[in-house]
Scaffold this active site. Structure first.
Site, PDB file in Angstrom:
ATOM      1  N   GLU A 216      98.479  20.511  62.458  1.00 27.39           N
ATOM      2  CA  GLU A 216      99.753  20.044  62.970  1.00 27.39           C
ATOM      3  C   GLU A 216      99.478  21.320  64.038  1.00 27.39           C
ATOM      4  O   GLU A 216      99.569  22.091  64.787  1.00 27.39           O
ATOM      5  CB  GLU A 216     100.846  20.141  62.135  1.00 27.39           C
TER       6      GLU A 216
ATOM      7  N   SER B 197     103.136  39.452  71.062  1.00 30.10           N
ATOM      8  CA  SER B 197     101.518  37.511  70.865  1.00 30.10           C
ATOM      9  C   SER B 197     101.249  36.502  71.960  1.00 30.10           C
ATOM     10  O   SER B 197     100.554  36.173  71.351  1.00 30.10           O
ATOM     11  CB  SER B 197     103.172  37.430  69.813  1.00 30.10           C
TER      12      SER B 197
ATOM     13  N   LYS C  89      96.680  32.801  68.993  1.00 30.74           N
ATOM     14  CA  LYS C  89      96.671  32.149  67.541  1.00 30.74           C
ATOM     15  C   LYS C  89      95.011  32.063  67.731  1.00 30.74           C
ATOM     16  O   LYS C  89      94.914  31.003  66.442  1.00 30.74           O
ATOM     17  CB  LYS C  89      97.769  30.950  68.621  1.00 30.74           C
TER      18      LYS C  89
HETATM   19  C1  LIG Z   1     103.502  30.382  67.774  1.00 29.89           C
HETATM   20  C2  LIG Z   1     102.996  31.656  68.329  1.00 29.89           C
HETATM   21  C3  LIG Z   1     104.361  32.380  67.648  1.00 29.89           C
HETATM   22  C4  LIG Z   1     104.924  32.121  66.376  1.00 29.89           C
HETATM   23  O1  LIG Z   1     103.969  32.213  65.413  1.00 29.89           O
HETATM   24  P1  LIG Z   1     103.841  33.277  64.258  1.00 29.89           P
HETATM   25  O2  LIG Z   1     102.590  32.658  63.012  1.00 29.89           O
HETATM   26  O3  LIG Z   1     105.622  33.635  63.892  1.00 29.89           O
HETATM   27  O4  LIG Z   1     102.979  34.272  64.995  1.00 29.89           O
HETATM   28  C5  LIG Z   1     104.687  33.902  68.659  1.00 29.89           C
HETATM   29  N1  LIG Z   1     104.612  34.010  69.683  1.00 29.89           N
HETATM   30  C6  LIG Z   1     103.889  33.118  70.787  1.00 29.89           C
HETATM   31  C7  LIG Z   1     102.872  33.461  71.623  1.00 29.89           C
HETATM   32  C8  LIG Z   1     103.411  31.844  70.203  1.00 29.89           C
HETATM   33  O5  LIG Z   1     102.126  31.231  70.893  1.00 29.89           O
END
Ligand SMILES: *Cc1c(COP(=O)(O)O)cnc(C)c1O
Length: 399
Positions: free
Chosen positions: A114, A381, A92
């Protein structure tokens, strides 16, 4: 920025996207679009963004081979794109740093955002601290209660947290409150949206800031494998980590792209957040996409064990990739995601975010039916430290 080849006129991705906003926001979105076009044409902006990604975020993040997970699945060779190693522990930050730079470029002093679980709130507060911008985060009262540690983190980082008591007191209500505040403050405030959702230009802007994940993966695959991977698997909430890695491979038909949504407890309405698998076309938070809604067009209640995937919408570009068939979207239930959370921890020494654990579970299924000389990349992610408490609750203490 190098990639904008599939940006379409006025923010449409096939029949999805656009701008469904009150008149008061049109001027701000035009201003943002103009600042963004201007920034893209300015090599100094790109250079400063890239310096920050390197020196502050810690990029490039590694592409790590996962030998024991590969042996466990018994098929394709599995690789992890390590967004868990980015500053603040997830992808993020790539977007919030980019949008903080744009905020400064527009001469604005105040940022709002948000947040659901608090991850985007923390990433936004981090970027604002780095640039000395005033930061206010809108968060539903129910989420404030569930995620009190992230509320404290945001405060430590100098942000103000506005508790939203409307509706179900979760992410959707926080987003509505942030939009309302933006309408009143738009002359000096930028709204940092946290995923590839919202009115044009947000979906393409956020995807472009996240596309660094895909560019690095491409270079790393060429360096380490001598070719592109056969398959890339990413989880999809709003869709920013997936869009960031997929967008650099859209024009390579031999690279299969797979998005994994939250299958929750069951396929029944209210029990999952599998928007592309079960949703219908509709408008949510300023753009036309696929939405989970009932027959009256009321947005559905959603559920996932992972707070970051718990959203009834999805970015319009994903709706387009779904419609065109370029990306395959499936869902993975809570139970499988929790199993994958444990597996990656035990087999590779990486505790994944529960969001990312959905991608791991999907990838294990896929790898089984692939050949050992094929390569599969999972977009990891984020890290799972934030989820350890919830996992302990779900699993019970381990012996
Ligand atoms: C917020 C988040 C997501 C989901 O958000 P996307 O916009 O779909 O990427 C996925 N993995 C992690 C670790 C997150 O913090």
């Amino acid at each position: 920025m190098s990639m904008d080849t599939h940006d379409q006129a006025a923010g449409w991705f096939g029949e999805f996207g656009g701008r469904y906003v009150p008149e008061t926001l049109v001027a701000a979105l035009d201003q943002l679009e103009e600042a963004w076009a201007d920034a893209k044409a300015d090599p100094k902006f790109d250079a400063e963004f890239n310096d920050l990604l390197r020196d502050y975020v810690g990029r490039p993040t590694p592409l790590t081979h996962a030998p024991r997970l590969t042996a466990h699945a018994g098929g394709a060779s599995i690789w992890l794109k390590r967004e868990d190693l980015a500053h603040t522990g997830a992808h993020k930050i790539n977007n919030t740093i980019g949008q903080a730079l744009l905020t400064r470029r527009m001469g604005k002093q105040r940022v709002i955002a948000e947040t659901g679980a608090g991850q985007h709130g923390v990433a936004t507060a981090t970027a604002c601290a780095r640039f000395g911008l005033e930061c206010e985060v809108y968060m539903g009262a129910e989420d404030v209660r569930r995620q009190s540690l992230n509320v404290f983190r945001m405060k430590l980082l100098g942000a103000k947290v506005n508790v939203v008591e409307d509706g179900s007191r979760t992410l959707k209500d926080a987003t509505n409150a942030a939009m309302r505040n933006w309408m009143e403050t738009v002359d000096h405030t930028h709204y940092i949206i946290g995923s590839v959702v919202g009115p044009h230009p947000f979906p393409s802007l956020v995807r472009t800031f996240q596309s660094v994940i895909g560019r690095e993966t491409r270079t790393q695959c060429m360096d380490m494998l001598g070719r592109l991977p056969d398959r890339i698997v990413a989880c999809v909430g709003g869709g920013s980590n997936a869009a960031g890695i997929f967008c650099e491979f859209i024009e390579d038909p031999d690279v299969a792209l797979v998005g994994i949504e939250a299958g929750g407890r069951s396929d029944q309405p209210g029990d999952h957040a599998s928007t592309l698998v079960h949703g219908e076309p509709g408008v949510l938070h300023g753009s036309r996409s696929i939405v989970l809604q009932d027959s009256d067009g009321q947005t559905s209640v959603v559920h996932s064990c992972s707070a970051g995937l718990d959203y009834p919408g999805v970015g319009p570009e994903h709706a387009h990739w779904h419609a065109s068939g370029r990306v395959d979207y499936r869902s993975v239930p809570d139970a499988k995601a929790i199993e994958a959370f444990c597996l990656l921890s035990e087999l590779e020494g990486c505790i994944p975010a529960l969001e990312s654990a959905h991608a791991i579970a999907g990838a294990i299924e896929d790898a089984k039916s692939m050949a050992p000389d094929q390569h599969l990349v999972i977009n990891l992610s984020g890290r799972g430290d934030k989820d350890a408490e919830e996992a302990r609750r779900l699993l019970g203490d381990l012996d």
